[in-house]
Design an enzyme around this catalytic site. Structure first.
Site, short mmCIF file in Angstrom:
data_model
loop_
_atom_site.label_atom_id
_atom_site.label_comp_id
_atom_site.label_asym_id
_atom_site.label_seq_id
_atom_site.Cartn_x
_atom_site.Cartn_y
_atom_site.Cartn_z
N ARG A 259 8.79 10.05 -11.04
CA ARG A 259 9.09 10.41 -9.64
C ARG A 259 10.82 10.00 -9.98
NH1 ARG A 259 3.91 10.25 -5.52
NH2 ARG A 259 2.89 11.41 -7.35
N ARG A 274 6.62 0.60 -6.40
CA ARG A 274 6.89 1.76 -6.35
C ARG A 274 7.46 2.17 -7.33
NH1 ARG A 274 7.77 5.74 -2.29
NH2 ARG A 274 6.60 3.59 -0.83
N GLU A 346 -1.66 1.93 0.42
CA GLU A 346 -2.10 3.07 -0.12
C GLU A 346 -2.09 2.70 -1.63
OE1 GLU A 346 0.73 6.67 0.50
OE2 GLU A 346 -0.39 8.08 -1.22
N SER A 349 -4.40 8.97 -2.53
CA SER A 349 -4.51 10.17 -1.67
C SER A 349 -5.38 11.48 -1.96
CB SER A 349 -2.80 10.34 -1.09
OG SER A 349 -2.46 11.29 -0.32
N ARG A 388 -1.20 0.61 -9.16
CA ARG A 388 -1.82 -0.23 -7.66
C ARG A 388 -2.24 -0.50 -7.82
NH1 ARG A 388 1.10 3.27 -3.61
NH2 ARG A 388 3.49 4.00 -3.69
#
Length: 423
Positions: A259, A274, A346, A349, A388
RNA sequence: GGACAGAUGGCAGAGUGGUUGAAUGCACCGGUCUUGAAAACCGGCGUGGGUUUAUAGCCCACCCAGGGUUCGAAUCCCUGUCUGUCCGCCA
């Protein structure tokens, strides 16, 4: 992608749904464009019908040895008007499709209203927070000499990390554990999928055309790096008509995700929360319309299960309208407790996309014995983000007495049986 | 990377410019026959869209995709994608 017929028949509902997304009423312009398009199409088709008939006449006259020149001239004369109408029809269709493709999914009625992530609603908290606060994974990992941002930056720049030794192995162990759990206990089929995909795959899942800036594209080819394996897994059913007896289909894959993180400059700059590249185990479900809501709840349970087995405290929230993603009708997030930040972050999801992606990729199913098809429902969820998860384990299993990291019981078989990662 | 060959309905497979949306076989659905089944026979059997009260009719489009030639294209031309074969290279 939205169903034009639905918008035609329920313009008020559609506008209300778009309003929840913060958009103004869309149906007036869509419907007037649609009307113009259909008018052009109908007119064009009438002319085509006339042309077809005359062309057949020409064939008949010629086969009988007659002179068809007069009729041929007649048909030639129709060409200009046909071309103009064709052009008009195509322009209007393109405009209409561009608008429809850029509009987000309609949300479920039970999605709470809200502007942003602050208004998400907690569904449940699971597990006991044993380490309320502590050093974060950067401190822990760097002291161990196993998390290294500097070396990664040297070759790749910001938002990359290099793991070594026990933590590198633990990342792999987590992935293995997640995959084995989903395939062995949750009925998912493991898939090894392409990481580079073309436009149409990303269009199908909804990343394109609107969110290209979030993606990496390879130069000189028309391939994009996948931002999630939701893309290849969901596109398995693209352009297919599957028997409803074969549903639900459940796929899982362990892949890197890429990403660009454009637009998140300055957010989560510390640590590996991130990154431009991270590993994720993804779950994708394909169901009939009737089954998707139950499948959604089930998928959340599958994601929760791996965190429970890891004994990571977490909470499950339902995203409010302002935080729900473009393609989703409803989304649950799982947030793991991170002692280094003293908050939940998070880690998964899980979204139900209904027929939104299915329409875009033309993924249909057929009830047994019937000839009519309908669009499948698609769901996707992280099961869970591996990077994560590693952060969560490192911070929640940190041993302050020696700086090491205890290995969760369920990971021991994947870690050669060791109890603890040490320097 | 180079050279060929191919892509037609659920599958197999005809069709090289004119009532072809597409022969034929298999599969599938309905029926006749049979105590039942099989076989045989008869009939049906693609998708999307427009029009319409209509899942009736009529019409348009679709033979990998997108352009082009033509009065007319599954059929001819160009581009792309995919598949196969051979050569070269390679984890």
């Amino acid at each position: 992608m939205h169903d034009l017929k639905y918008i035609r028949e329920n313009p008020t509902d559609f506008d209300a749904a778009m309003k929840r997304r913060g958009l103004e009423a869309q149906s007036p312009s869509i419907l007037s464009m649609d009307e113009k398009r259909r008018a052009a199409q109908t007119k064009l088709q009438d002319i085509q019908a006339a042309r077809n008939e005359k062309s057949k006449m020409i064939g008949k006259i010629k086969s009988q040895g007659g002179d068809a020149q007069a009729v041929m001239d007649e048909v030639s004369a129709m060409k200009e008007e046909m071309a103009a109408l064709e052009e008009q029809e195509r322009t209007l269709s393109d405009e209409l499709n561009t608008i429809l493709a850029g509009l987000p999914n309609m949300m479920a009625s039970d999605v709470p209203d809200g502007d942003d992530e602050d208004e998400n609603v907690e569904v449940r908290k699971v597990g006991e927070v044993k380490v309320a606060s502590g050093p974060d994974h950067v401190d822990i990992g760097e002291k161990l000499g196993q998390i290294d941002f500097e070396t990664a930056a040297k070759m790749s720049g910001a938002r990359f990390v290099m793991l070594q030794g026990g933590l590198a192995r633990m990342e792999r162990a987590l992935a293995q554990f997640f995959l084995d759990t989903h395939t062995g206990e949750h009925g998912y089929t493991e898939v090894s999928a392409p990481l580079l995909v073309r436009d149409n795959a990303l269009y199908g899942t909804g990343q394109l055309p609107k969110f290209s800036e979030d993606l990496f594209k390879s130069e000189g080819t028309d391939h994009w790096l996948i931002p999630t394996s939701e893309v290849p897994l969901t596109n398995i059913v693209a352009d297919l008509i599957v028997d409803e007896e074969s549903l639900p289909r459940r796929y899982t894959a362990f892949t890197p995700c890429f990403r660009s993180e454009a637009g998140s400059a300055g957010r989560d700059t510390r640590g590996m929360l991130r990154q431009h590249q991270f590993y994720k185990v993804e779950m994708v479900g394909v169901t009939t319309p009737e089954e998707s809501e139950a499948e959604h709840e089930r998928m959340v349970q599958c994601a929760e299960a791996v965190l429970q087995k890891l004994e990571i405290p977490f909470r499950t929230i339902v995203l409010c309208s302002g935080d729900t993603g473009f393609g989703a009708r409803k989304t649950y997030d799982l947030e793991a407790w991170l002692p280094g930040q003293e908050t939940y972050r998070e880690i998964s999801s899980v979204s139900n996309c209904w027929d939104f992606q299915a329409r875009r990729m033309n993924a249909r199913c057929r009830p047994k014995g019937e000839k009519k098809t309908r669009f499948v429902h698609t769901l996707n969820g992280s099961g869970v983000a591996v990077g994560r998860a590693l952060i969560a384990v490192v911070e929640n299993y940190h041993d302050p007495s020696d700086g090491g990291v205890w290995v969760p019981d369920v990971l021991k078989p994947y870690m050669g049986g060791i109890d603890k990662i040490t320097a």
